[in-house]
Design an enzyme around this catalytic site. Structure first.
Site, PDB file in Angstrom:
ATOM      1  N   LYS A 209      37.408  57.246  45.201  1.00  0.00           N
ATOM      2  CA  LYS A 209      36.614  57.288  45.860  1.00  0.00           C
ATOM      3  C   LYS A 209      35.374  58.625  46.284  1.00  0.00           C
ATOM      4  O   LYS A 209      34.319  58.186  46.217  1.00  0.00           O
ATOM      5  CB  LYS A 209      36.693  56.779  47.603  1.00  0.00           C
ATOM      6  CG  LYS A 209      37.069  55.667  47.971  1.00  0.00           C
ATOM      7  CD  LYS A 209      37.108  55.111  49.658  1.00  0.00           C
ATOM      8  CE  LYS A 209      38.113  54.182  49.680  1.00  0.00           C
ATOM      9  NZ  LYS A 209      39.461  53.863  49.816  1.00  0.00           N
TER      10      LYS A 209
ATOM     11  N   LYS B   8      40.184  40.911  40.060  1.00  0.00           N
ATOM     12  CA  LYS B   8      40.616  40.695  41.552  1.00  0.00           C
ATOM     13  C   LYS B   8      39.511  40.047  42.279  1.00  0.00           C
ATOM     14  O   LYS B   8      38.394  40.644  41.592  1.00  0.00           O
ATOM     15  CB  LYS B   8      41.096  41.734  41.831  1.00  0.00           C
ATOM     16  CG  LYS B   8      42.680  41.795  42.808  1.00  0.00           C
ATOM     17  CD  LYS B   8      42.466  42.863  43.867  1.00  0.00           C
ATOM     18  CE  LYS B   8      42.127  43.477  45.172  1.00  0.00           C
ATOM     19  NZ  LYS B   8      42.868  44.174  45.688  1.00  0.00           N
TER      20      LYS B   8
ATOM     21  N   LYS C  70      34.750  41.508  47.229  1.00  0.00           N
ATOM     22  CA  LYS C  70      33.471  41.855  47.844  1.00  0.00           C
ATOM     23  C   LYS C  70      32.589  42.115  46.472  1.00  0.00           C
ATOM     24  O   LYS C  70      33.126  43.162  45.759  1.00  0.00           O
ATOM     25  CB  LYS C  70      33.247  42.703  48.741  1.00  0.00           C
ATOM     26  CG  LYS C  70      33.281  41.579  49.477  1.00  0.00           C
ATOM     27  CD  LYS C  70      32.435  42.363  50.942  1.00  0.00           C
ATOM     28  CE  LYS C  70      33.838  41.381  52.145  1.00  0.00           C
ATOM     29  NZ  LYS C  70      34.716  42.057  52.084  1.00  0.00           N
TER      30      LYS C  70
END
Ligand code: TRP
Length: 357
Positions: A112, A223, A226
């Site tokens: 991140k 996977k 979103k």
């Protein structure tokens, strides 16, 4: 004494089939045998600064989804993380003995924070190149919109507090959370060592062995999750037409060229979805068709779409029903929070005592 189980999901929007098969289904299987605490990680979601209205709505959405998927409020404490302010206190205590280095080495943080470091590095290089006085201290650029908050850095501490506040034995989570759980055990052990107590145990990841299924996405990227287009995931709230559209658009290739050839990843992914959502016979017949090169992906997708619709529809309807009943949702949450607070306040009281307050 029943073993204690804790887990949570961040309220970042609707739940998809990956959440269902990866997490929720396991939660529900545990509810008879264990003393379960299942919460909605709304404190955690603040790392992405949601609008208060969205936050409220998303928490409700997950709460309704938990119940719609079969979580029984009579057996399980269902609550929002923010219903237990005790968690924030425990988080603060742990942070006193959590090291910057270990937080910064955490994989999820590194991923991140990468954009931030890249941007900072770029700016520093530009400053150095532009300056004829290398000793000059340049102010942080106003345009620097990306920030890494202390909350993001200490995400694993908060998660440890969630788990240890109930002195959990097991935590049903996916593989992506293993490192966080490892850190939880480290912090628990460190607390015991610093205070010379044997207070916190070592919570373990939990899954039903071979039953842990991976749910791939529809865009071939791996996977289910979103995505920007929103087309990678099937949500429990998707209507029939949306499901059909998403599945018909799923990535494929130009088809098998050799008998019994190995399936490339995008095709293997599609077959994995068929395996989970369609009957065994359906899976077998498409597998055979693939192996003898007569498969038509259009047929496979049509069947997959119909079976997915059959699977999702009851969840969607149930979620809508529950969402319409604010009083019921409120009641479930209040009862769950009450039970969770009993356990949480006991832990925090004992911890304060151990620390010397
Ligand atoms: N970090 C988890 C996730 O992103 C959510 C979470 C927060 C959690 N606290 C937890 C999971 C405690 C299990 C136990 O999926």
């Amino acid at each position: 004494m029943k073993k204690i189980v804790v887990s949570g999901i961040r309220p970042t929007g609707n739940l998809h089939l990956g959440n269902y098969f990866g997490a929720l289904r396991n939660f529900i299987r545990m509810q008879d045998e264990y003393n379960c605490y299942f919460f909605i990680a709304d404190y955690h979601s603040l790392t992405t600064h949601p609008h208060p209205d969205h936050l409220r709505q998303n928490v409700k959405q997950i709460l309704a989804s938990y119940i719609a998927c079969g979580m029984d409020p009579e057996k399980v404490a269902i609550y929002a993380q923010s219903d237990l302010p005790e968690t924030a206190e425990l988080y603060m205590f742990f942070n006193m003995n959590v090291y910057l280095g270990e937080l910064m080495r955490c994989t999820s943080f590194k991923e991140k924070a990468k954009q931030y470091w890249d941007q900072l590095k770029q700016e520093l290089m530009e400053d150095m190149a532009a300056s004829d006085n290398p000793g000059e201290l340049k102010p942080e650029k106003e345009s620097n919109k990306v920030h890494v908050s202390a909350g993001l850095l200490t995400y694993p501490t908060l998660m440890a507090a969630d788990i240890l506040i109930h002195k959990a034995d097991f935590v049903p989570v996916g593989k992506d959370q293993e490192q966080h759980l490892e850190m939880t055990r480290t912090f628990a052990h460190r607390f015991n060592r610093i205070y010379g107590v044997d207070y916190f145990g070592q919570p373990q990841a939990f899954n039903f062995g071979s039953n842990l299924v991976k749910i791939p996405g529809l865009d071939g990227s791996g996977k289910m999750g979103k995505s920007e287009s929103g087309n990678n995931a099937i949500f429990l709230t998707d209507d029939d037409a949306t499901i059909r559209k998403k599945i018909m658009r799923a990535t494929t290739d130009s088809g098998p060229v050799e008998m019994n050839q190995q399936k490339p990843e995008v095709i293997a992914n599609l077959f994995q979805l068929v395996k989970v959502l369609c009957s065994e016979d359906t899976y077998k017949s498409f597998d055979e068709a693939y192996n003898n090169c007569t498969i038509r992906y259009g047929d496979l997708k049509k069947q997959l779409a119909e079976d997915t619709i059959k699977f999702v529809a009851p969840f969607r309807e149930r979620i809508q029903e529950i969402l319409a009943d604010d009083a019921y949702l409120e009641k479930v949450r209040r009862a769950g929070a009450e039970k969770a607070r009993e356990s949480a306040s006991k832990t925090v009281r004992e911890v304060r005592n151990i620390i010397g307050f």
